[in-house]
Design an enzyme around this catalytic site. Structure first.
Site, PDB file in Angstrom:
ATOM      1  N   HIS A  14       0.865  -1.206   0.000  1.00  0.00           N
ATOM      2  CA  HIS A  14       0.000   0.000   0.000  1.00  0.00           C
ATOM      3  C   HIS A  14       0.888   1.239   0.000  1.00  0.00           C
ATOM      4  O   HIS A  14       1.472   1.617   1.017  1.00  0.00           O
ATOM      5  CB  HIS A  14      -0.888   0.009   1.253  1.00  0.00           C
ATOM      6  CG  HIS A  14      -1.812   1.209   1.343  1.00  0.00           C
ATOM      7  ND1 HIS A  14      -3.137   1.082   1.671  1.00  0.00           N
ATOM      8  CD2 HIS A  14      -1.600   2.540   1.160  1.00  0.00           C
ATOM      9  CE1 HIS A  14      -3.702   2.292   1.687  1.00  0.00           C
ATOM     10  NE2 HIS A  14      -2.784   3.192   1.388  1.00  0.00           N
ATOM     11  N   HIS A  16       1.409   5.419  -1.870  1.00  0.00           N
ATOM     12  CA  HIS A  16       0.967   6.507  -2.752  1.00  0.00           C
ATOM     13  C   HIS A  16       2.204   7.077  -3.433  1.00  0.00           C
ATOM     14  O   HIS A  16       3.099   7.587  -2.745  1.00  0.00           O
ATOM     15  CB  HIS A  16       0.267   7.603  -1.955  1.00  0.00           C
ATOM     16  CG  HIS A  16      -0.944   7.103  -1.227  1.00  0.00           C
ATOM     17  ND1 HIS A  16      -2.205   7.149  -1.776  1.00  0.00           N
ATOM     18  CD2 HIS A  16      -1.074   6.498  -0.023  1.00  0.00           C
ATOM     19  CE1 HIS A  16      -3.071   6.610  -0.923  1.00  0.00           C
ATOM     20  NE2 HIS A  16      -2.404   6.199   0.150  1.00  0.00           N
ATOM     21  N   LEU A  17       2.244   6.977  -4.749  1.00  0.00           N
ATOM     22  CA  LEU A  17       3.404   7.506  -5.487  1.00  0.00           C
ATOM     23  C   LEU A  17       3.104   8.868  -6.108  1.00  0.00           C
ATOM     24  O   LEU A  17       4.023   9.557  -6.555  1.00  0.00           O
ATOM     25  CB  LEU A  17       3.834   6.516  -6.577  1.00  0.00           C
ATOM     26  CG  LEU A  17       4.309   5.139  -6.090  1.00  0.00           C
ATOM     27  CD1 LEU A  17       4.626   4.227  -7.273  1.00  0.00           C
ATOM     28  CD2 LEU A  17       5.529   5.253  -5.168  1.00  0.00           C
ATOM     29  N   ARG A  18       1.806   9.245  -6.120  1.00  0.00           N
ATOM     30  CA  ARG A  18       1.384  10.494  -6.784  1.00  0.00           C
ATOM     31  C   ARG A  18       1.755  10.454  -8.276  1.00  0.00           C
ATOM     32  O   ARG A  18       1.887   9.385  -8.845  1.00  0.00           O
ATOM     33  CB  ARG A  18       1.963  11.741  -6.101  1.00  0.00           C
ATOM     34  CG  ARG A  18       1.790  11.788  -4.580  1.00  0.00           C
ATOM     35  CD  ARG A  18       0.368  11.736  -4.105  1.00  0.00           C
ATOM     36  NE  ARG A  18       0.279  12.017  -2.673  1.00  0.00           N
ATOM     37  CZ  ARG A  18      -0.663  11.543  -1.872  1.00  0.00           C
ATOM     38  NH1 ARG A  18      -1.636  10.766  -2.344  1.00  0.00           N
ATOM     39  NH2 ARG A  18      -0.669  11.850  -0.590  1.00  0.00           N
ATOM     40  N   ASN A  42      -5.568   7.019  -5.956  1.00  0.00           N
ATOM     41  CA  ASN A  42      -6.287   8.266  -5.629  1.00  0.00           C
ATOM     42  C   ASN A  42      -5.587   9.506  -6.169  1.00  0.00           C
ATOM     43  O   ASN A  42      -5.269  10.441  -5.434  1.00  0.00           O
ATOM     44  CB  ASN A  42      -6.552   8.381  -4.117  1.00  0.00           C
ATOM     45  CG  ASN A  42      -5.278   8.434  -3.273  1.00  0.00           C
ATOM     46  OD1 ASN A  42      -4.241   7.920  -3.666  1.00  0.00           O
ATOM     47  ND2 ASN A  42      -5.360   9.070  -2.118  1.00  0.00           N
ATOM     48  N   LYS A  99      -9.912  -0.476  -5.221  1.00  0.00           N
ATOM     49  CA  LYS A  99      -9.876   0.186  -3.927  1.00  0.00           C
ATOM     50  C   LYS A  99     -11.190   0.883  -3.637  1.00  0.00           C
ATOM     51  O   LYS A  99     -11.686   1.653  -4.461  1.00  0.00           O
ATOM     52  CB  LYS A  99      -8.745   1.225  -3.958  1.00  0.00           C
ATOM     53  CG  LYS A  99      -8.586   2.044  -2.710  1.00  0.00           C
ATOM     54  CD  LYS A  99      -7.946   1.263  -1.583  1.00  0.00           C
ATOM     55  CE  LYS A  99      -7.978   2.035  -0.281  1.00  0.00           C
ATOM     56  NZ  LYS A  99      -6.669   2.500   0.125  1.00  0.00           N
ATOM     57  N   HIS A 136     -10.323   1.453   2.329  1.00  0.00           N
ATOM     58  CA  HIS A 136     -10.081   2.494   3.320  1.00  0.00           C
ATOM     59  C   HIS A 136     -11.258   2.352   4.278  1.00  0.00           C
ATOM     60  O   HIS A 136     -12.364   2.809   3.977  1.00  0.00           O
ATOM     61  CB  HIS A 136     -10.011   3.899   2.719  1.00  0.00           C
ATOM     62  CG  HIS A 136      -9.747   4.934   3.772  1.00  0.00           C
ATOM     63  ND1 HIS A 136      -8.523   5.513   3.966  1.00  0.00           N
ATOM     64  CD2 HIS A 136     -10.551   5.421   4.752  1.00  0.00           C
ATOM     65  CE1 HIS A 136      -8.580   6.330   5.011  1.00  0.00           C
ATOM     66  NE2 HIS A 136      -9.806   6.290   5.506  1.00  0.00           N
ATOM     67  N   HIS A 174      -4.239  -0.208   6.253  1.00  0.00           N
ATOM     68  CA  HIS A 174      -3.746   0.669   7.324  1.00  0.00           C
ATOM     69  C   HIS A 174      -4.615   0.634   8.580  1.00  0.00           C
ATOM     70  O   HIS A 174      -5.196   1.636   8.969  1.00  0.00           O
ATOM     71  CB  HIS A 174      -3.541   2.102   6.828  1.00  0.00           C
ATOM     72  CG  HIS A 174      -4.667   2.747   6.044  1.00  0.00           C
ATOM     73  ND1 HIS A 174      -5.988   2.598   6.372  1.00  0.00           N
ATOM     74  CD2 HIS A 174      -4.643   3.550   4.949  1.00  0.00           C
ATOM     75  CE1 HIS A 174      -6.721   3.299   5.511  1.00  0.00           C
ATOM     76  NE2 HIS A 174      -5.928   3.870   4.640  1.00  0.00           N
ATOM     77  N   LEU A 219      -4.753   9.597   7.936  1.00  0.00           N
ATOM     78  CA  LEU A 219      -6.035   8.915   8.133  1.00  0.00           C
ATOM     79  C   LEU A 219      -5.872   7.444   7.796  1.00  0.00           C
ATOM     80  O   LEU A 219      -5.177   7.125   6.839  1.00  0.00           O
ATOM     81  CB  LEU A 219      -7.112   9.546   7.248  1.00  0.00           C
ATOM     82  CG  LEU A 219      -7.543  10.953   7.713  1.00  0.00           C
ATOM     83  CD1 LEU A 219      -8.428  11.611   6.671  1.00  0.00           C
ATOM     84  CD2 LEU A 219      -8.255  10.886   9.066  1.00  0.00           C
ATOM     85  N   ASP A 247       1.514   2.848   3.432  1.00  0.00           N
ATOM     86  CA  ASP A 247       0.637   4.018   3.267  1.00  0.00           C
ATOM     87  C   ASP A 247       1.463   5.298   3.216  1.00  0.00           C
ATOM     88  O   ASP A 247       1.016   6.360   3.661  1.00  0.00           O
ATOM     89  CB  ASP A 247      -0.429   4.089   4.369  1.00  0.00           C
ATOM     90  CG  ASP A 247      -1.501   5.131   4.056  1.00  0.00           C
ATOM     91  OD1 ASP A 247      -1.680   5.465   2.871  1.00  0.00           O
ATOM     92  OD2 ASP A 247      -2.143   5.620   5.011  1.00  0.00           O
ATOM     93  N   HIS A 251       2.768  14.818   0.966  1.00  0.00           N
ATOM     94  CA  HIS A 251       2.136  16.118   0.681  1.00  0.00           C
ATOM     95  C   HIS A 251       3.240  17.144   0.882  1.00  0.00           C
ATOM     96  O   HIS A 251       3.991  17.064   1.863  1.00  0.00           O
ATOM     97  CB  HIS A 251       0.999  16.407   1.665  1.00  0.00           C
ATOM     98  CG  HIS A 251      -0.166  15.466   1.541  1.00  0.00           C
ATOM     99  ND1 HIS A 251      -1.163  15.630   0.611  1.00  0.00           N
ATOM    100  CD2 HIS A 251      -0.482  14.342   2.226  1.00  0.00           C
ATOM    101  CE1 HIS A 251      -2.056  14.649   0.732  1.00  0.00           C
ATOM    102  NE2 HIS A 251      -1.661  13.850   1.699  1.00  0.00           N
TER     103      HIS A 251
HETATM  104  N1  LIG Z   1      -3.424   7.981   4.631  1.00  0.00           N
HETATM  105  C1  LIG Z   1      -3.572   9.278   4.449  1.00  0.00           C
HETATM  106  O1  LIG Z   1      -3.677  10.010   5.436  1.00  0.00           O
HETATM  107  N2  LIG Z   1      -3.611   9.835   3.208  1.00  0.00           N
HETATM  108  C2  LIG Z   1      -3.610   9.155   1.948  1.00  0.00           C
HETATM  109  C3  LIG Z   1      -4.927   8.550   1.626  1.00  0.00           C
HETATM  110  C4  LIG Z   1      -5.261   7.280   2.400  1.00  0.00           C
HETATM  111  O2  LIG Z   1      -4.554   6.278   2.305  1.00  0.00           O
HETATM  112  O3  LIG Z   1      -6.261   7.266   3.119  1.00  0.00           O
HETATM  113  C5  LIG Z   1      -3.205  10.150   0.869  1.00  0.00           C
HETATM  114  O4  LIG Z   1      -3.403   9.865  -0.312  1.00  0.00           O
HETATM  115  O5  LIG Z   1      -2.680  11.217   1.203  1.00  0.00           O
HETATM  116 ZN   LIG Z   2      -3.179   5.180   1.645  1.00  0.00          ZN
HETATM  117 ZN   LIG Z   3      -6.672   5.238   3.217  1.00  0.00          ZN
END
Ligand SMILES: NC(=O)N[C@@H](CC(=O)O)C(=O)O
Ligand SMILES: [Zn+2]
Ligand SMILES: [Zn+2]
Length: 343
Positions: A14, A16-18, A42, A99, A136, A174, A219, A247, A251
């Site tokens: 899990h 996030h690579l953006r 996402n 997802k 989620h 998560h 989150l 996760d 940002h």
């Molecule tokens: N975990 C987070 O707080 N943020 C994740 C989204 C997610 O996994 O819920 C994100 O994309 O920034």
């Molecule tokens: Zn996530």
């Molecule tokens: Zn999440």
């Protein structure tokens, strides 16, 4: 002699690579330690079908350092409009999971599902073709306290999904509570959970005592120490239902240090080292390999990696900040000292 720890190479189930300028940083950091990663969909707009997923995978591949075997595993984002046909096409294209973001639950979840009934045909199709469902797991109704949202999701939605789709493979992502750990432990086969390094290392006191620390805000939100202990217990238990998912969710500094900051912790820079720290503190370093490198591929029906990584016991400090496509990014635990280092 320096203490060493050699592990079968791990994967991240899990992350996030953006996109765009962020990819050089995020893909480089992930590929340094993980062989495979499940890439969250996402983006804005989200990755909703086979075509989006394949195109996104190409953009990621362009940023993999020369000669590195890193493999991005793709996921589609379920919306109210995801149907059985979209699932089948995605499955054919090699997408391994879909997802579910309840609409409004987390970062970039505005296109998420408003009523679970809307995706029942898609879930049927997923069950049939063996595509995994990633959750989620938080309800979003305003009357439910933010610290209770995971527990209520389990009671209201997850327990129903597990029964209505008896052979669907489901990952509660998560997890942050003792309730979640207990539910997954007692659930039928084919129900698993990922646990982040930050939920093993921290609880809400770290975020809120002595000043508010936005880089610990994610989150589902950090809970009480009691829940942290239950997660450490689950992760280090050797139960194959629990496996690694960072996760890691970057940002830019300005989006975190502001009046209304984004949720997400950037852990990819030192992910395996952060997990080693947590397992070492629990006196369970011998359980790290199963959690990080074996139970994930077993759950997904993929081969375990054959090569290894080595960590050495050596104090080092995380940088105060990183570059992400020309913006500043503050890694979780910035400036703090870790006791294990990846060679
Ligand atoms: N975990 C987070 O707080 N943020 C994740 C989204 C997610 O996994 O819920 C994100 O994309 O920034
Ligand atoms: Zn996530
Ligand atoms: Zn999440």
């Amino acid at each position: 002699m320096t203490e060493q720890l050699t592990l079968r190479a791990p994967d991240d189930w899990h992350i996030h690579l953006r996109d765009g300028g962020a990819l050089e940083r995020t893909v480089g950091d992930a590929a340094r330690q993980f062989r495979r990663a499940i890439v969250m969909p996402n983006l804005v707009p989200p990755v909703v079908d086979a075509e989006d997923a394949l195109f996104y995978q190409l953009r990621i591949r362009e940023q993999i350092p020369e000669g590195n075997p890193f493999e991005p595993l793709m996921v589609i984002y379920l919306t109210d409009r995801t149907d059985a046909e979209m699932v089948k096409l995605a499955h054919k294209a090699g997408v391994i999971a879909a997802k579910l973001y309840p609409a409004g639950a987390t970062t970039n979840s505005d296109s998420g599902v408003t009523d679970i009934a809307n995706i029942y045909p898609a879930l049927e199709a997923m069950q049939e073709c063996g595509m995994k469902l990633l959750l989620h797991g938080e309800v979003t109704t305003s009357d439910i306290d933010i610290f209770d949202r995971e527990q209520v999701f389990i009671e209201k939605t997850l327990s129903r999904l597990v029964d209505d789709f008896p052979t669907l493979k489901i990952v509660l992502e998560h997890i942050t509570t003792a309730h979640a750990a207990e539910f997954v432990q007692n659930a039928r086969d084919g129900v698993g959970a990922t646990i982040t390094a930050h939920h093993l290392l921290y609880n809400r006191n770290h975020m809120l005592v002595g000043g508010i620390r936005p880089h610990y805000y994610c989150l589902p939100i950090l809970k009480r120490g009691y829940h942290q202990s239950a997660l450490i217990e689950a992760a280090t238990s050797g139960n194959p239902k629990f496996f690694l998912g960072t996760d890691s969710a970057p940002h830019a500094q300005g989006k975190k240090e502001t009046a209304c900051g984004c949720a997400g912790c950037y852990t990819a820079f030192a992910a395996i080292e952060l997990y080693a720290e947590a397992f070492d503190r629990a006196g369970k370093l011998d359980k790290l390999e199963g959690f990080a490198s074996e139970f994930g591929p077993d759950f997904y029906g993929l081969p375990r990696n054959e090569d290894t990584i080595t960590l050495v016991k050596q104090a080092w400090a995380l940088p105060e900040s990183l570059d992400m496509g020309g913006e500043r990014l503050i890694p979780l635990a910035a400036g703090e000292t870790l006791s294990w280092k990846l060679v």
